[in-house]
Design an enzyme around this catalytic site. Structure first.
Site, mmCIF file in Angstrom:
data_model
loop_
_atom_site.group_PDB
_atom_site.id
_atom_site.type_symbol
_atom_site.label_atom_id
_atom_site.label_comp_id
_atom_site.label_asym_id
_atom_site.label_seq_id
_atom_site.Cartn_x
_atom_site.Cartn_y
_atom_site.Cartn_z
ATOM 1 N N GLU A 56 0.834 -1.215 0.000
ATOM 2 C CA GLU A 56 0.000 0.000 0.000
ATOM 3 C C GLU A 56 0.867 1.263 0.000
ATOM 4 O O GLU A 56 0.551 2.262 -0.646
ATOM 5 C CB GLU A 56 -0.901 0.023 1.236
ATOM 6 C CG GLU A 56 -1.789 -1.189 1.437
ATOM 7 C CD GLU A 56 -1.149 -2.242 2.328
ATOM 8 O OE1 GLU A 56 0.036 -2.624 2.070
ATOM 9 O OE2 GLU A 56 -1.801 -2.705 3.264
ATOM 10 N N CYS A 79 -2.104 -3.476 7.458
ATOM 11 C CA CYS A 79 -1.638 -3.753 8.816
ATOM 12 C C CYS A 79 -1.993 -2.599 9.750
ATOM 13 O O CYS A 79 -2.109 -1.442 9.343
ATOM 14 C CB CYS A 79 -0.135 -3.996 8.828
ATOM 15 S SG CYS A 79 0.830 -2.551 8.385
ATOM 16 N N CYS A 88 -0.065 0.602 7.877
ATOM 17 C CA CYS A 88 -0.603 1.025 6.578
ATOM 18 C C CYS A 88 -1.999 1.614 6.717
ATOM 19 O O CYS A 88 -2.362 2.540 5.977
ATOM 20 C CB CYS A 88 -0.646 -0.166 5.640
ATOM 21 S SG CYS A 88 0.991 -0.796 5.284
ATOM 22 N N SER A 172 18.191 -42.307 -14.283
ATOM 23 C CA SER A 172 17.028 -41.402 -14.141
ATOM 24 C C SER A 172 17.134 -40.163 -15.004
ATOM 25 O O SER A 172 16.297 -39.275 -14.931
ATOM 26 C CB SER A 172 16.927 -40.963 -12.678
ATOM 27 O OG SER A 172 18.070 -40.173 -12.360
ATOM 28 N N TRP A 174 17.013 -38.296 -18.730
ATOM 29 C CA TRP A 174 16.067 -37.606 -17.879
ATOM 30 C C TRP A 174 14.689 -38.228 -18.048
ATOM 31 O O TRP A 174 14.377 -38.710 -19.108
ATOM 32 C CB TRP A 174 16.010 -36.127 -18.280
ATOM 33 C CG TRP A 174 17.249 -35.371 -17.906
ATOM 34 C CD1 TRP A 174 18.344 -35.180 -18.692
ATOM 35 C CD2 TRP A 174 17.511 -34.740 -16.637
ATOM 36 N NE1 TRP A 174 19.296 -34.454 -17.983
ATOM 37 C CE2 TRP A 174 18.802 -34.182 -16.731
ATOM 38 C CE3 TRP A 174 16.799 -34.584 -15.455
ATOM 39 C CZ2 TRP A 174 19.380 -33.488 -15.692
ATOM 40 C CZ3 TRP A 174 17.391 -33.898 -14.439
ATOM 41 C CH2 TRP A 174 18.659 -33.345 -14.536
ATOM 42 N N THR A 200 20.566 -39.146 -2.512
ATOM 43 C CA THR A 200 20.482 -38.402 -3.782
ATOM 44 C C THR A 200 21.796 -37.667 -4.043
ATOM 45 O O THR A 200 22.268 -37.599 -5.183
ATOM 46 C CB THR A 200 19.306 -37.403 -3.733
ATOM 47 O OG1 THR A 200 18.094 -38.141 -3.700
ATOM 48 C CG2 THR A 200 19.283 -36.488 -4.942
ATOM 49 N N ASP A 204 23.467 -38.645 -7.402
ATOM 50 C CA ASP A 204 23.360 -37.667 -8.494
ATOM 51 C C ASP A 204 24.378 -36.540 -8.417
ATOM 52 O O ASP A 204 24.513 -35.780 -9.384
ATOM 53 C CB ASP A 204 21.964 -36.996 -8.489
ATOM 54 C CG ASP A 204 20.845 -37.993 -8.738
ATOM 55 O OD1 ASP A 204 21.166 -39.139 -9.101
ATOM 56 O OD2 ASP A 204 19.682 -37.640 -8.551
ATOM 57 N N GLU A 297 13.014 -32.350 -2.884
ATOM 58 C CA GLU A 297 13.202 -33.047 -4.168
ATOM 59 C C GLU A 297 13.632 -34.489 -3.935
ATOM 60 O O GLU A 297 14.336 -35.086 -4.741
ATOM 61 C CB GLU A 297 14.231 -32.308 -5.042
ATOM 62 C CG GLU A 297 13.627 -31.153 -5.789
ATOM 63 C CD GLU A 297 14.312 -30.869 -7.133
ATOM 64 O OE1 GLU A 297 14.786 -29.733 -7.295
ATOM 65 O OE2 GLU A 297 14.373 -31.762 -7.995
ATOM 66 N N GLY A 299 14.931 -38.174 -2.396
ATOM 67 C CA GLY A 299 14.314 -39.288 -3.103
ATOM 68 C C GLY A 299 13.174 -39.943 -2.334
ATOM 69 O O GLY A 299 12.568 -39.352 -1.437
HETATM 70 N N1 AIF Z 1 15.654 -37.085 -13.114
HETATM 71 C C1 AIF Z 1 14.807 -35.995 -12.982
HETATM 72 C C2 AIF Z 1 14.806 -35.233 -11.814
HETATM 73 N N2 AIF Z 1 15.702 -35.565 -10.825
HETATM 74 C C3 AIF Z 1 15.758 -34.883 -9.669
HETATM 75 C C4 AIF Z 1 16.867 -35.180 -8.701
HETATM 76 O O1 AIF Z 1 16.970 -36.597 -8.577
HETATM 77 C C5 AIF Z 1 18.232 -34.665 -9.218
HETATM 78 O O2 AIF Z 1 19.253 -35.092 -8.347
HETATM 79 C C6 AIF Z 1 18.275 -33.149 -9.133
HETATM 80 O O3 AIF Z 1 17.246 -32.581 -9.866
HETATM 81 C C7 AIF Z 1 19.595 -32.687 -9.736
HETATM 82 O O4 AIF Z 1 19.694 -31.346 -9.349
HETATM 83 P P1 AIF Z 1 20.598 -30.350 -10.256
HETATM 84 O O5 AIF Z 1 21.995 -30.924 -10.222
HETATM 85 O O6 AIF Z 1 20.470 -29.021 -9.595
HETATM 86 O O7 AIF Z 1 19.993 -30.390 -11.623
HETATM 87 N N3 AIF Z 1 13.943 -34.183 -11.693
HETATM 88 C C8 AIF Z 1 13.105 -33.842 -12.714
HETATM 89 O O8 AIF Z 1 12.337 -32.893 -12.598
HETATM 90 N N4 AIF Z 1 13.084 -34.576 -13.876
HETATM 91 C C9 AIF Z 1 13.908 -35.638 -14.040
HETATM 92 O O9 AIF Z 1 13.862 -36.250 -15.101
#
Ligand code: AIF
Length: 368
Positions: A56, A79, A88, A172, A174, A200, A204, A297, A299
């Site tokens: 505002e 507020c 505000c 995985s 993609w 994870t 990954d 995110e 697992g």
């Molecule tokens: N395998 C996939 C994903 N996988 C997600 C997580 O398992 C990965 O470790 C994470 O996204 C990696 O993070 P970065 O290094 O920051 O990119 N997430 C998606 O949306 N689609 C997928 O096909």
């Protein structure tokens, strides 16, 4: 055009302005405001950062003298208390505003309705409830955090149409396409924290950063009950964003000091019965640090621990139009699972959209 529609037109503009700051107002709510005088927009504002002026105030500054006799639209009740900036409601009265249209009252029971009272006592016409549900849903994070002082938890997973997060050989990359993965980065941008399990990280070696122009990197939160994380993991060595590790009661002190020397914060938690991370304790620590939203995110085991303990608020599931099959290929929800179908965890307010070739399913766990 009827009055109601006109009010909705300007309130939608105020909501759009509020939404534009998602991810940067935390832990404050998203608020937008529009001032209209004789059918002409004379001021627009959004709350942009904690400690900075409220929506505002930005709109009133832009309107200047044109605020006199005007109508102000605001997505959240003005507020009435001296927070980090002045109230505000009093600024609106002082500016000579004639009518105030509000989408939703303040969810904080301590102040709800007080701002409206100040306006009414000054003889200003007040209308409450225009686009109310939209405003409440937009502030799902704030509404959860202000009451529970714990972060709003969004679980995100990407699965094939047959529900797998990887093939039977753990491949995985993609599952989902670039458009869906970009959408994920927009969600990362909007969250204060991003969380994965150490499995994870080991499998990954993710960055967990927001690769978008002007993208904001969330705080990286790792569940690692025994500090198994490799010291050369990117989340430790890349310096792109803070990394906080939550551990259980049986962790290696030497590893902890090594990690802390590398700039990592290590938070031990105590689970009465197991060596695992005590999630409710972790959420209290995060809430106290004003981390008001966390993007989980996975697992599969991490997802399951949030769902089994009823600690998740929202699910965002990306479904790719592909099949991998395999009885050994993992789904996105591990753990014990339920035995009776009647014990299945229900989701509410399901919303299904398409992002590129993938489906995006959003639903709420409906917890209080
Ligand atoms: N395998 C996939 C994903 N996988 C997600 C997580 O398992 C990965 O470790 C994470 O996204 C990696 O993070 P970065 O290094 O920051 O990119 N997430 C998606 O949306 N689609 C997928 O096909």
């Amino acid at each position: 055009m009827s009055t109601q529609t006109t009010h909705e037109k300007y309130m939608h503009l105020a909501l759009e302005n509020a939404r534009s700051a998602k991810g940067q107002t935390e832990p404050n709510p998203l608020v937008g405001s529009v001032i209209v005088n004789n059918g002409r927009i004379v001021g627009i504002g959004a709350h942009l950062k904690p400690g900075e002026p409220h929506a505002e105030i930005h709109a009133l500054r832009m309107a200047g003298e044109h605020a006199r006799g005007a109508t102000i639209y605001v997505t959240l009740e003005p507020c009435s208390h001296h927070g980090r900036t002045g109230p505000c409601a009093e600024a609106i009265v002082k500016a000579g505003i004639r009518r105030v249209v509000i989408a939703a009252l303040d969810p904080n029971p301590l102040v709800s309705g007080r701002g409206v009272q100040i306006l009414k006592d000054a003889g200003i016409e007040v209308i409450v409830g225009v686009c109310e549900q939209e405003s409440i849903r937009m502030n799902e994070v704030f509404n959860r955090y202000i009451v529970s002082k714990r972060p709003f938890i969004t679980i995100k997973s990407a699965v094939t149409l047959d529900g797998k997060i990887a093939t039977r050989t753990s491949e995985s990359k993609w599952i989902t396409s670039v458009a869906a993965r970009e959408d994920v980065h927009r969600l990362r941008h909007e969250h204060v924290g991003i969380l994965v399990g150490v499995q994870t990280v080991i499998h990954d070696n993710p960055q967990l950063t927001t690769r978008l122009p002007e993208g904001r990197n969330p705080i990286r939160i790792i569940l690692d009950s025994k500090l198994r994380i490799p010291l050369d993991a990117r989340v430790i060595t890349d310096g792109e964003a803070p990394t906080w590790i939550f551990t259980g009661r049986a962790y290696d002190e030497a590893k902890r000091s090594q990690l802390e020397q590398l700039g990592v914060k290590v938070y031990p938690t105590q689970d009465a019965n197991t060596d695992r991370v005590n999630l409710p304790q972790m959420l209290d620590i995060l809430g106290a640090a004003e981390v008001s939203s966390v993007f989980v995110e996975g697992g599969a085991e991490v997802n399951a621990s949030f769902v089994q303990q009823d600690l998740a608020d929202k699910l965002v599931l990306y479904i790719a139009p592909k099949l991998v099959g395999g009885r050994a290929a993992p789904g996105f929800l591990g753990g014990e699972g339920v035995s009776a179908m009647s014990d299945a965890v229900g989701l509410q307010d399901l919303n299904v959209t398409q992002v590129g070739v993938d489906l995006k399913v959003e639903g709420y766990f409906g917890r209080e």
